[in-house]
Design an enzyme around this catalytic site. Structure first.
Site, mmCIF file in Angstrom:
data_model
loop_
_atom_site.group_PDB
_atom_site.id
_atom_site.type_symbol
_atom_site.label_atom_id
_atom_site.label_comp_id
_atom_site.label_asym_id
_atom_site.label_seq_id
_atom_site.Cartn_x
_atom_site.Cartn_y
_atom_site.Cartn_z
ATOM 1 C CG ASP A 228 -1.946 1.178 1.369
ATOM 2 O OD1 ASP A 228 -2.829 1.280 0.384
ATOM 3 O OD2 ASP A 228 -1.748 2.040 2.199
ATOM 4 C CE LYS B 157 -1.757 5.184 0.980
ATOM 5 N NZ LYS B 157 -1.763 4.826 2.523
#
Ligand SMILES: NC(=O)c1ccc[n+]([C@@H]2O[C@H](COP(=O)([O-])OP(=O)(O)OC[C@H]3O[C@@H](n4cnc5c(N)ncnc54)[C@H](O)[C@@H]3O)[C@@H](O)[C@H]2O)c1
Ligand SMILES: N[C@@H](CCO)C(=O)O
Ligand code: NA
Length: 815
Positions: free
Chosen positions: A679, A683
């Site tokens: 994750d 980003k």
């Protein structure tokens, strides 16, 4: 004095006639000296026409006659006091007998002349005016019924007779002298020729009668009472937000009614127009509404246009060929030909090369127009100087109308932007040199969407509606729905905006409602009336519903929706997403999606891909757009891991802390995505790409947090089981940090086009030392922010703040 004209629906029932009486009485009592013109009761003219045609073919008409009698007698029974009823019944009965005799004559001869037809049809107005005048007489003794056939003199063009203005003027003037103090009820629509034969004035005939009387008698206004609130800004059946214009100029009213607004028939206004008498369109059923005033001057208006008119069905004929170049007589010949054959040309455009002419006609006229052209230009066609005319069907015309356009640059820009942004292809364009009207021809299937989009664009002070199709009803989706529902009134009052969620799907079910799904009970709706979810079908429905200002929201964590993004942009639909997958796949895909959105003029907003609702994506974008250059990014962008290391202190167990993070809604649906670093990697990758670096996922240097066994777990349950076993590993990390007076941080860096993410232990001198909860922090070092970086910090995960970020993106769509 004033002329009050009431149309068929206004005298259609006992109730509506009562409303008419109130309006007339009020005007009379106010000393406005009204003269009343009534149409036939609604449906009566058509019925009389049918009876006449039946008679001519010896079909029965007696039942219809009885029906007419009943309709009028009912009004008398209900609205006239019993003691006054008899003479009225008698007179109506006499008129009905006359009518019957005439019909019998037609039947005997088996022939219906235009003259007989006019006479038969004229009974409608005579019934209604006589009857209503008798009702009125009970309140105003001076009431009198006037048969306009004696005053409106015409030629013998039965069906649409031309008025003899001079004679008519004299007769009306003498009527007004002899009846100075009377309240007159005058039959609309009818006149008579020099032999005294009854004629009718054609379409819009009663309005015409009102305009003639108004003009001769120098009325202060002519009020046309109907069943709508005036002339609207667009067809209200298609544009729900259409509203009544308070003031229009005559020319604007003509333009608007030419294309559709059927409230009045423009030629009937000419007598009033010439005398500059205002015409007011008013609603019998809403008498307090001021309606639309049609006057000489266009008047001041808050909006640059007055309305949008449309013709839903039009065919376009294209003529091209070298034979047209420089031949000044060509278009003259063409349009004279069409005019002679009564083919109405709705719109013409010619390219400046004079190589082609495009014009629009009613679809019924198209084949005939083509035949006429072929015959007229036979020689040119044979010599190949002209190509065979090409007809295009299934087209519509949309026109923006308003005199103020003349003085306002950018009107066509606004029109074409609204159409383009909604993916509507413009086939042909025409602007009158008066600049009163800009017309476009578009595909018929897009008319509804185009009218709404253009209406929103020009009447922007009015409410804007966003139509939303939302995928995913989990943590974020459900929270977003609640927030939208809570802010519904706020948005309307403060932003003039309404958000309608018209499609919802999760992985099980989907539901659609073009009126907007009630967000207070969407769960029940989805359960009760939802169909089985099918993403391809969902996208297809979204496309075919063809709504303006349309937004697709991806609130899932699945890869599948991202495979449709390109297609969605191509359908001119904007996307708002908190799902990071589309932007963090291959660079080629990232680029393609951004490019496609740009090309189609729609928005692609994904602020919540990084740091949830915190403004990070837009800050970076603004820096880049304004020409700053990125030197370095340092960041903590995993809310989950931030939360874990902020709470994994003292006696806490790592396993429990992870569970808490999940319960608080910080983790991805699959927490391995957080703890495995994927994750965070996504980003950083998205930020790097937005900063201009063409990186692939494998270019990111991703340092692990977890022992190998946890990373290798094949399911979430296995993962938690492994995590439990790894407690001692995390405890030793914790102890090491504590003993050195440090905290554990998972930090991402972007420098010189290289991205790395690694576990670090930092002491209190480090800016990332003091964080709490699920805080994210990011510092941008740039050419302009060199000495001290630009820092954004705050909660970077959680349903409330994420949904809020999605919401903010949503309200910015199209802004
Ligand atoms: N939780 C946060 O703080 C946060 C912050 C930023 C971004 N996000 C992102 O929000 C997204 C959603 O997270 P969530 O916690 O709400 O997840 P969730 O598991 O609670 O909900 C996911 C929803 O998507 C639906 N779904 C999955 N595949 C689908 C498909 N193919 N078609 C239709 N529906 C489908 C599921 O049925 C479910 O309703 C994720 O992409 C996540 O990365 C979350
Ligand atoms: N799971 C994510 C949500 C925010 O993108 C996190 O913990 O940071
Ligand atoms: Na953000």
């Amino acid at each position: 004095m004033k002329v009050l004209k009431f149309g068929g629906t206004s005298v259609g029932t006992v109730e509506s006639i009562s409303a008419v009486l109130e309006i007339v009485k009020k005007s009379y009592d106010n000393g406005e000296k009204p003269l009343v013109v009534l149409s036939a009761m609604s449906g009566v003219t058509n019925l009389l026409t049918k009876m006449a045609e039946h008679a001519a073919t010896r079909l029965p008409f007696e039942d219809d006659l009885k029906f007419l009698e009943d309709r009028h007698f009912e009004v008398v029974k209900k609205l006239i006091a019993v003691k006054f009823q008899n003479p009225v019944f008698t007179k109506l009965k006499l008129m009905l007998n006359d009518l019957e005799e005439i019909l019998q004559g037609v039947s005997a001869l088996k022939e219906l002349s235009a003259q007989s037809k006019d006479l038969i049809v004229s009974f409608g107005e005579r019934f209604s005016n006589y009857m209503v005048s008798k009702v009125m007489e009970q309140y105003v003794a001076q009431t009198e019924f006037i048969d306009a056939a004696y005053y409106v003199k015409t030629d013998s063009n039965f069906g649409h007779a031309q008025v003899n203005e001079e004679l008519t003027q004299q007769l009306i003037q003498s009527l007004s002298h002899s009846h100075a103090d009377k309240l007159l009820f005058v039959t609309g629509f009818i006149g008579s020729n020099d032999k005294g034969r009854v004629t009718t004035l054609g379409r819009g005939g009663s309005d015409y009668t009102a305009a003639i009387f108004g003009a001769v008698l120098q009325a202060s206004t002519i009020e046309i009472w109907t069943d709508v609130n005036g002339m609207l800004t667009a067809d209200p059946r298609i544009v729900k937000k259409a509203f009544s214009q308070s003031v229009l100029s005559y020319t604007e009213a003509m333009e608007l009614s030419y294309f559709g607004a059927k409230v009045i028939y423009p030629p009937t206004m000419i007598p009033a127009f010439l005398k500059k008498i205002p015409i007011v369109i008013r609603n019998t059923f809403e008498p307090d509404f001021p309606g639309t005033t049609i006057q000489f001057e266009s008047g001041k208006s808050t909006f640059p246009i007055k309305g949008i008119s449309s013709i839903s069905d039009i065919s376009v004929i294209n003529l091209s060929g070298s034979g047209m170049i420089g031949k000044s007589g060509f278009s003259g010949r063409l349009f004279t030909l069409l005019a002679r054959e009564q083919i109405n040309v709705v719109l013409i455009t010619q390219s400046s090369s004079e190589h082609s002419i495009t014009f629009a006609v009613n679809p019924d006229d198209a084949p005939k127009a083509v035949d006429l052209i072929k015959a007229e230009f036979e020689l040119e066609l044979e010599a190949n100087k002209l190509q065979v005319p090409v007809v295009e069907e299934n087209l519509s015309v949309l026109a923006i109308v308003g005199e103020n356009m003349k003085r306002t640059p950018g009107m066509s820009g606004r029109l074409f932007y609204a159409l383009g942004r909604n993916g509507i292809n413009v086939r042909a364009i025409a602007q009158g040199s008066s600049e009163l009207n800009i017309s476009v021809i578009i595909g018929k299937e897009n008319l509804g969407k185009a009218l709404n989009a253009v209406h929103d664009a020009f009447f922007a002070q009015l409410k804007k509606t966003l139509y939303v199709f939302n995928l995913g009803t989990g943590n974020i989706g459900a929270t977003l729905f609640r927030q939208i529902a809570e802010q519904h009134n706020f948005l309307l009052e403060n932003n003039d905006m309404e958000i309608k969620v018209v499609g919802i799907s999760n992985s099980r079910k989907m539901v659609f409602d073009v009126e907007g799904i009630d967000l207070g009970s969407w769960t029940d709706t989805l359960e009760a009336s939802g169909e089985v979810a099918d993403l391809a079908l969902f996208i297809d429905r979204m496309r075919t519903m063809n709504l303006p200002n349309c937004v697709f929201i991806d609130n899932t964590a699945s890869k599948l929706p991202s495979t449709y993004y390109e297609e969605i942009f191509k359908a001119n639909i904007s996307i708002v997403t908190c799902n990071k997958i589309a932007n963090s796949g291959t660079y080629a895909q990232y680029q393609l999606l951004h490019e496609t959105a740009r090309k189609h003029g729609v928005d692609f907003f994904y602020e919540t891909n990084v740091g949830a609702g915190l403004p990070i994506v837009r800050v970076l974008k603004d820096l880049m757009l304004s020409g700053d250059r990125l030197v370095k990014i340092e960041a903590i962008l995993s809310g989950t891991i931030s939360y874990i290391f902020n709470n994994f202190v003292g006696e806490a167990s790592f396993y429990e802390t992870v569970k808490q993070a999940q319960a608080l809604g910080y983790t991805e649906p699959d927490p391995r995505d957080d703890l495995g670093g994927v994750d965070f990697m996504r980003k950083m990758l998205i930020l790097a790409r937005d900063a201009g670096y063409a990186l692939e996922p494998e270019d990111v240097d991703l340092g692990a947090i977890l022992p190998q066994a946890c990373l290798a777990a094949s399911s979430v349950d296995d993962f938690y089981a492994e995590l439990l076993k790894a407690d001692s590993y995390f405890n030793s990390l914790k102890e090491q940090a504590a003993s050195e007076g440090k905290v554990i941080r998972y930090v991402g860096k972007l420098e010189n086009g290289h991205v790395s993410i690694a576990l670090e232990m930092v002491d209190d001198s480090h800016p990332f030392y003091a964080l709490s909860g699920s805080d994210n922090i990011i510092s941008f070092t740039t050419e302009r922010y060199k000495e001290r970086p630009l820092v954004v910090k705050g909660p970077g995960a959680g349903a409330e703040v994420t949904a809020a970020g999605v919401f903010a993106d949503l309200v910015n769509v199209g802004a």
